[in-house]
Design an enzyme around this catalytic site. Structure first.
Site, PDB file in Angstrom:
ATOM      1  CB  THR A   1      -1.033  -0.137   1.268  1.00 34.08           C
ATOM      2  OG1 THR A   1      -1.642  -1.117   1.192  1.00 34.08           O
ATOM      3  CG2 THR A   1      -1.848   1.045   1.365  1.00 34.08           C
TER       4      THR A   1
ATOM      5  CG  PHE B   1      -8.936  -4.552  -2.208  1.00 31.20           C
ATOM      6  CD1 PHE B   1      -9.094  -3.159  -1.474  1.00 31.20           C
ATOM      7  CD2 PHE B   1      -8.549  -4.737  -3.395  1.00 31.20           C
ATOM      8  CE1 PHE B   1      -9.009  -2.089  -1.993  1.00 31.20           C
ATOM      9  CE2 PHE B   1      -8.513  -3.630  -4.159  1.00 31.20           C
ATOM     10  CZ  PHE B   1      -8.585  -2.499  -3.520  1.00 31.20           C
TER      11      PHE B   1
ATOM     12  CG  ASN C   1      -8.044  -0.073   3.729  1.00 36.39           C
ATOM     13  OD1 ASN C   1      -8.809  -0.774   3.401  1.00 36.39           O
ATOM     14  ND2 ASN C   1      -6.837  -0.218   4.018  1.00 36.39           N
TER      15      ASN C   1
ATOM     16  CG  PHE D   1     -16.519  -2.325   7.815  1.00 36.83           C
ATOM     17  CD1 PHE D   1     -16.736  -3.491   7.077  1.00 36.83           C
ATOM     18  CD2 PHE D   1     -15.272  -2.093   8.359  1.00 36.83           C
ATOM     19  CE1 PHE D   1     -15.627  -4.535   7.034  1.00 36.83           C
ATOM     20  CE2 PHE D   1     -14.351  -3.037   8.284  1.00 36.83           C
ATOM     21  CZ  PHE D   1     -14.393  -4.381   7.587  1.00 36.83           C
TER      22      PHE D   1
ATOM     23  CB  CYS E   1      -4.804  -1.886   7.102  1.00 40.95           C
ATOM     24  SG  CYS E   1      -3.886  -3.512   6.863  1.00 40.95           S
TER      25      CYS E   1
ATOM     26  CE  LYS F   1       0.360   0.308   6.926  1.00 37.78           C
ATOM     27  NZ  LYS F   1       0.304   0.386   5.243  1.00 37.78           N
TER      28      LYS F   1
HETATM   29  C1  UGA Z   1      -8.676  -4.106   6.071  1.00 35.75           C
HETATM   30  C2  UGA Z   1      -9.431  -4.065   5.189  1.00 35.75           C
HETATM   31  O1  UGA Z   1     -10.882  -4.573   5.548  1.00 35.75           O
HETATM   32  C3  UGA Z   1      -9.029  -5.089   3.867  1.00 35.75           C
HETATM   33  O2  UGA Z   1      -9.928  -4.816   2.889  1.00 35.75           O
HETATM   34  C4  UGA Z   1      -7.665  -4.462   3.508  1.00 35.75           C
HETATM   35  O3  UGA Z   1      -7.201  -5.084   2.409  1.00 35.75           O
HETATM   36  C5  UGA Z   1      -6.831  -4.504   4.683  1.00 35.75           C
HETATM   37  O4  UGA Z   1      -7.306  -3.545   5.616  1.00 35.75           O
HETATM   38  C6  UGA Z   1      -5.592  -3.846   4.221  1.00 35.75           C
HETATM   39  O5  UGA Z   1      -5.314  -2.710   3.753  1.00 35.75           O
HETATM   40  O6  UGA Z   1      -4.435  -4.739   3.991  1.00 35.75           O
HETATM   41  P1  UGA Z   1      -7.990  -5.740   8.113  1.00 35.75           P
HETATM   42  O7  UGA Z   1      -7.102  -4.655   8.938  1.00 35.75           O
HETATM   43  O8  UGA Z   1      -7.597  -6.949   8.205  1.00 35.75           O
HETATM   44  O9  UGA Z   1      -8.446  -5.417   6.849  1.00 35.75           O
HETATM   45  O10 UGA Z   1      -9.333  -5.818   9.300  1.00 35.75           O
HETATM   46  P2  UGA Z   1     -10.882  -5.354   9.251  1.00 35.75           P
HETATM   47  O11 UGA Z   1     -11.665  -6.523   9.169  1.00 35.75           O
HETATM   48  O12 UGA Z   1     -11.110  -4.278   8.211  1.00 35.75           O
HETATM   49  O13 UGA Z   1     -10.725  -4.537  10.578  1.00 35.75           O
HETATM   50  C7  UGA Z   1     -10.129  -3.560  10.798  1.00 35.75           C
HETATM   51  C8  UGA Z   1     -10.587  -2.827  12.345  1.00 35.75           C
HETATM   52  O14 UGA Z   1     -11.900  -2.215  12.441  1.00 35.75           O
HETATM   53  C9  UGA Z   1     -10.404  -4.078  13.524  1.00 35.75           C
HETATM   54  O15 UGA Z   1      -9.912  -3.335  14.668  1.00 35.75           O
HETATM   55  C10 UGA Z   1     -11.931  -4.069  13.735  1.00 35.75           C
HETATM   56  O16 UGA Z   1     -12.198  -4.689  14.969  1.00 35.75           O
HETATM   57  C11 UGA Z   1     -12.693  -2.726  13.426  1.00 35.75           C
HETATM   58  N1  UGA Z   1     -14.078  -3.033  13.057  1.00 35.75           N
HETATM   59  C12 UGA Z   1     -14.217  -3.609  11.850  1.00 35.75           C
HETATM   60  C13 UGA Z   1     -14.833  -2.425  13.960  1.00 35.75           C
HETATM   61  O17 UGA Z   1     -14.524  -1.852  14.973  1.00 35.75           O
HETATM   62  N2  UGA Z   1     -16.200  -2.479  13.305  1.00 35.75           N
HETATM   63  C14 UGA Z   1     -16.678  -2.868  12.176  1.00 35.75           C
HETATM   64  O18 UGA Z   1     -17.988  -2.637  11.878  1.00 35.75           O
HETATM   65  C15 UGA Z   1     -15.630  -3.457  11.546  1.00 35.75           C
END
Ligand code: UGA
Length: 434
Positions: free
Chosen positions: A123, A153, A212, A253, A264, A267
């Site tokens: 990224t 993604f 993101n 989300f 991710c 950052k």
């Molecule tokens: C995220 C994106 O979802 C991916 O599509 C992307 O490829 C990735 O970043 C990246 O840029 O590499 P990730 O960081 O693995 O993936 O995790 P997420 O499932 O998106 O969750 C991120 C944070 O948001 C977590 O701390 C989660 O607990 C929080 N979250 C998520 C919430 O607090 N509420 C929600 O409704 C969803």
């Protein structure tokens, strides 16, 4: 078609193994010999469901996946080279640190012999892919390579599914030649009718950050609505559900919680805003999201402290879940870790448990008491914080929990349990936005 991935981090290893699963010969290159030694024994350096199985399959059975510490040798037969090294946030600025990406670009430039496509999957801020083209062009004539932006993604915990069955693949190119090579390596996805967005390099770079940042905005938005619900007597679960039923909004989300963490979102929102600022564009919404999310776990910790009249000295607090989300051992920017640290600094005795992330947590917070089970955490605790929504935390025997705890108080930061049902067990319950 031979694919080389430079970097055996999360993206490099997952993508490399998934390309091997597609049927391509894939080689992962890394300078870290200790890391390569581990992987070559069939052990992934991080936990990701299903990845160890893919590794063993393609390392030992199909032999389509191999490892090397020698980029020069690896480039000899490569048709496509992916740059998948890390781009952490610089320590004192909000920009992404591109040192590793630039170093790899220089090394590729030194060693290209035959034509190949150089793909940026890390990224990187808008403009970086062109910068890499410039770096390589200083050593290599332009007919020997093409440059492509192909953002990832992958979501931790479901990365293999995200690679094999993505919502979309984004490919930013400068010409038809590289575009058709990229189409070839993603052909298995064409066959299952995945949307493939063919676009320019700059658009591909923006798509990644905008996606993101938008998801992060949804989370921060619902978290602030949750705060409002708590003060005026609403329930954020009902609010989010009803909002999500509007297809223009969508249900995903919109889970209120302790703030977004991981390697991710935190950052990327910072880097997106920093890039825009460099071009004199103010991303005020993204700046607000960043500020709101940085304040959130501290605010949650304050609420917990308030419950004890800010006197935490000697109080035993149990924390369940240390990873930034379930199904990963990743604790980077984990709100659970931030909250644990805040409470520890205020004098609380922290007992904690996580199914996979304890070893990583011990490295950053060695003074917590690491337990072997949920029961051990509960025993003698005056509060239990459910910080990460691992499946095994969703089916508690609340009677048993109540008996084990000194004072039955639950802070359910992921809204797993039903407020009324928990209260019926004689447990004091604090959800988020309820
Ligand atoms: C995220 C994106 O979802 C991916 O599509 C992307 O490829 C990735 O970043 C990246 O840029 O590499 P990730 O960081 O693995 O993936 O995790 P997420 O499932 O998106 O969750 C991120 C944070 O948001 C977590 O701390 C989660 O607990 C929080 N979250 C998520 C919430 O607090 N509420 C929600 O409704 C969803």
């Amino acid at each position: 078609m031979k694919i080389v991935m430079v970097g055996t981090g999360y993206v490099g290893l997952v993508s490399g193994l998934c390309f091997a699963e597609f049927g391509f010969e894939t080689l992962c290159v890394d300078k870290n010999q200790a890391r390569l030694n581990g992987i070559s024994k069939g052990v992934c350096p991080f936990f990701e469901p299903g990845l160890d199985d893919l590794l063993v399959k393609h390392l030992n059975l199909t032999k389509r996946f191999s490892l090397s510490n020698n980029l020069q040798e690896s480039l000899k037969e490569a048709n496509v080279v992916f740059i998948t090294v890390g781009t952490p946030t610089k320590r004192l600025e909000n920009e992404a640190d591109l040192k590793a990406v630039h170093e790899v670009a220089k090394e590729i430039a030194e060693n290209i012999i035959n034509y190949c496509v150089v793909v940026i999957k890390s990224t990187v801020p808008v403009g970086t892919t062109r910068k890499i083209k410039e770096i390589i062009s200083q050593k290599v004539s332009e007919d020997k390579f093409d440059i492509v932006s192909n953002p990832e993604f992958l979501s931790e915990g479901s990365a293999i599914k995200d690679f094999m069955r993505p919502d979309r693949v984004v490919i930013g190119t400068e010409n038809k030649k590289s575009e058709s090579i990229m189409q070839e390596i993603y052909n298995p996805l064409y066959l299952q009718e995945t949307s493939i967005v063919l676009t320019t390099i700059e658009s591909a770079e923006v798509i990644k950050y905008a996606s993101n940042s938008f998801l992060a905005t949804k989370i921060s938005f619902i978290n602030e609505v949750a705060d409002l619900c708590e003060t005026i007597g609403g329930n954020v679960l009902d609010v989010a559900k009803a909002m999500g039923l509007d297809k223009r909004i969508g249900e995903k989300f919109l889970h209120a919680g302790p703030g977004f963490g991981g390697s991710c979102f935190p950052k990327d929102v910072k880097a997106f805003s920093a890039t825009a600022k460099k071009h004199d564009v103010e991303l005020s919404i993204i700046n607000a999201v960043n500020a709101s999310n940085e304040a959130r776990p501290i605010k949650i910790a304050s609420r917990i402290k308030n419950r004890f009249n800010n006197k935490l000295e000697g109080i035993v607090i149990g924390i369940l879940g240390l990873s930034f989300k379930p199904n990963t051992d990743d604790i980077r920017n984990s709100t659970s870790i931030i909250i644990a640290n805040e409470l520890y600094k205020s004098g609380a005795i922290i007992k904690c448990f996580d199914p996979y992330a304890m070893n990583n947590a011990k490295k950053v917070l060695p003074d917590l008491n690491y337990c072997n089970s949920v029961d051990e955490v509960c025993k003698g605790s005056s509060a239990l914080i459910i910080a990460t929504e691992w499946n095994e935390f969703k089916v508690f025997d609340l009677n048993k929990i109540k008996k084990l705890m000194k004072d039955p108080v639950i802070f359910d930061l992921r809204n797993i349990y039903n407020n009324e049902a928990v209260k019926d067990f004689g447990i004091e319950y604090h959800g988020v936005g309820q």
